[in-house]
Design an enzyme around this catalytic site. Structure first.
Site, PDB file in Angstrom:
ATOM      1  CG  HIS A   1     -70.803  30.021  33.453  1.00 41.66           C
ATOM      2  ND1 HIS A   1     -71.827  30.705  33.651  1.00 41.66           N
ATOM      3  CD2 HIS A   1     -71.004  28.820  32.726  1.00 41.66           C
ATOM      4  CE1 HIS A   1     -72.823  30.125  32.990  1.00 41.66           C
ATOM      5  NE2 HIS A   1     -72.474  29.055  32.142  1.00 41.66           N
TER       6      HIS A   1
ATOM      7  CG  HIS B   1     -74.958  25.443  34.049  1.00 38.47           C
ATOM      8  ND1 HIS B   1     -76.038  25.548  33.161  1.00 38.47           N
ATOM      9  CD2 HIS B   1     -73.893  26.221  33.337  1.00 38.47           C
ATOM     10  CE1 HIS B   1     -75.750  26.381  32.019  1.00 38.47           C
ATOM     11  NE2 HIS B   1     -74.463  26.998  32.256  1.00 38.47           N
TER      12      HIS B   1
ATOM     13  CD  GLU C   1     -75.683  29.124  30.143  1.00 44.64           C
ATOM     14  OE1 GLU C   1     -74.990  28.291  29.617  1.00 44.64           O
ATOM     15  OE2 GLU C   1     -75.318  29.880  31.237  1.00 44.64           O
TER      16      GLU C   1
ATOM     17  CB  SER D   1     -71.877  32.076  37.152  1.00 43.59           C
ATOM     18  OG  SER D   1     -72.292  32.429  36.119  1.00 43.59           O
TER      19      SER D   1
HETATM   20  N1  HBI Z   1     -69.795  23.133  25.456  1.00 45.60           N
HETATM   21  N2  HBI Z   1     -68.606  22.811  27.406  1.00 45.60           N
HETATM   22  C1  HBI Z   1     -69.738  23.462  26.772  1.00 45.60           C
HETATM   23  N3  HBI Z   1     -70.603  24.099  27.432  1.00 45.60           N
HETATM   24  C2  HBI Z   1     -71.545  24.665  26.939  1.00 45.60           C
HETATM   25  O1  HBI Z   1     -72.557  25.400  27.371  1.00 45.60           O
HETATM   26  C3  HBI Z   1     -71.831  24.456  25.480  1.00 45.60           C
HETATM   27  C4  HBI Z   1     -71.035  23.734  24.916  1.00 45.60           C
HETATM   28  N4  HBI Z   1     -70.928  23.435  23.693  1.00 45.60           N
HETATM   29  C5  HBI Z   1     -72.160  23.976  22.720  1.00 45.60           C
HETATM   30  C6  HBI Z   1     -73.051  24.688  23.433  1.00 45.60           C
HETATM   31  N5  HBI Z   1     -72.915  24.926  24.662  1.00 45.60           N
HETATM   32  C7  HBI Z   1     -74.519  25.111  22.766  1.00 45.60           C
HETATM   33  O2  HBI Z   1     -74.505  24.174  21.757  1.00 45.60           O
HETATM   34  C8  HBI Z   1     -75.630  25.238  23.648  1.00 45.60           C
HETATM   35  O3  HBI Z   1     -75.430  26.416  24.358  1.00 45.60           O
HETATM   36  C9  HBI Z   1     -76.776  25.602  22.967  1.00 45.60           C
HETATM   37 FE    FE Z   2     -73.428  27.882  30.773  1.00 43.64          FE
END
Ligand code: HBI
Ligand code: FE
Length: 288
Positions: free
Chosen positions: A131, A136, A177, A196
């Protein structure tokens, strides 16, 4: 990808994570079975790109050159940095919001190192490397989109300070997303959660079931979302300039304006919404 406080279990080994939650990818630790699963996931999703993804995604995916094996994040970062100034950092999984926003603000995209199990081929709640990377990374090769995501990170930190993570998370959710774009190429997806996913990719563009609403930042920041089902509402931009414009505003000021406003449900339209129709599914070409 999902709100940290809404998930039941955290996978990944956080014991060796640094203060900024980065880890070594340990690329040589992936098994042959994981490499084969990656190739199956890549083959399934890349089939859908030409028809359903925006052209920027397709161009970025080609630059990642990861059809035959799980990507080595440092190696891809060399090409990514040349293209847009972004680089990839390995993380054990979901990381605290503040660290996540700090990485984005510094043009570092956190990529989870573990890969789903074969029985999770079609769906898993947690973001895994497929994903995070396939979904991304291609868009981050586009400098304009990369500027938007960096700006989002900066504004996200301010939103956190203002105690408004949910509104900031919705903006990320409905663009990075699950965003759709409607331009000269027709209605297509740019969101990582869509591209994804084998089922949600055609669904988001062609199904009559979900609502599709022209992107409006405040409408989007008020709208709740589901994390464990296809989206009921997609927000549609006409150009990535719209995202840049949205991020040129001061997010905390917008948050203050929205504070008293009631949250909106994702399963209905509201006054002022401009609907976007689904793209008519081309009849399946019958094998001769
Ligand atoms: N951590 N690894 C990871 N990936 C994310 O998309 C992610 C995160 N921590 C927090 C977060 N997203 C959210 O704060 C955001 O989706 C807003
Ligand atoms: Fe994501």
């Amino acid at each position: 990808m999902y709100g940290a406080n809404t998930r039941s279990e955290l996978r990944g080994d956080y014991s060796r994570a640094r203060a900024d939650f980065t880890v070594e990818q340990a690329w040589h630790s992936y098994t042959d079975a994981e490499q084969a699963l990656w190739r199956r996931l890549y083959a399934r999703q890349s089939e859908l790109v030409a028809r359903y993804a925006c052209r920027e995604f397709g161009a970025g995916l080609a630059s990642t050159d990861c059809a035959s094996a799980i990507p080595d994040l440092d190696r891809v970062s060399e090409a990514l940095t040349r293209a847009s100034g972004w680089r990839l950092v390995a993380v054990p999984g979901f990381i605290p919001d503040e660290q996540f926003f700090r990485h984005l603000a510094a043009r570092r995209f956190p990529v989870t190192v573990w890969l789903r199990r074969p029985d999770e081929f079609d769906y898993l709640v947690e973001p895994d490397i497929f994903h995070d990377f396939f979904g991304h990374v291609p868009m981050l090769f586009d400098r304009r989109f990369g500027d938007f995501v960096q700006r989002y990170g900066e504004q996200g930190l301010k939103a956190l300070e203002a105690g408004a993570l949910p509104m900031a998370a919705r903006l990320y959710w409905y663009t990075v997303e699950f965003g759709l774009i409607d331009n000269a190429d027709g209605l297509r997806a740019y969101g990582a959660g869509i591209l994804s996913s084998g089922g949600e990719t055609p669904y988001s563009v062609e199904s009559e079931a979900p609502l599709r609403v022209r992107f409006d930042m405040q409408r989007c920041m008020r709208t709740r979302y589901m994390i464990d089902d296809y989206q009921k509402t997609y927000f549609v931009i006409r150009s990535f300039d719209e995202l840049a414009e949205a991020m040129s505003q001061d997010l905390p000021a917008t948050i203050e304006r929205l504070r008293g406003e009631p949250e909106l449900e994702p399963d209905r339209l509201y006054p002022g919404d401009a609907s976007v129709p689904p793209r008519i599914a081309r009849p399946a070409v019958r094998a001769a």
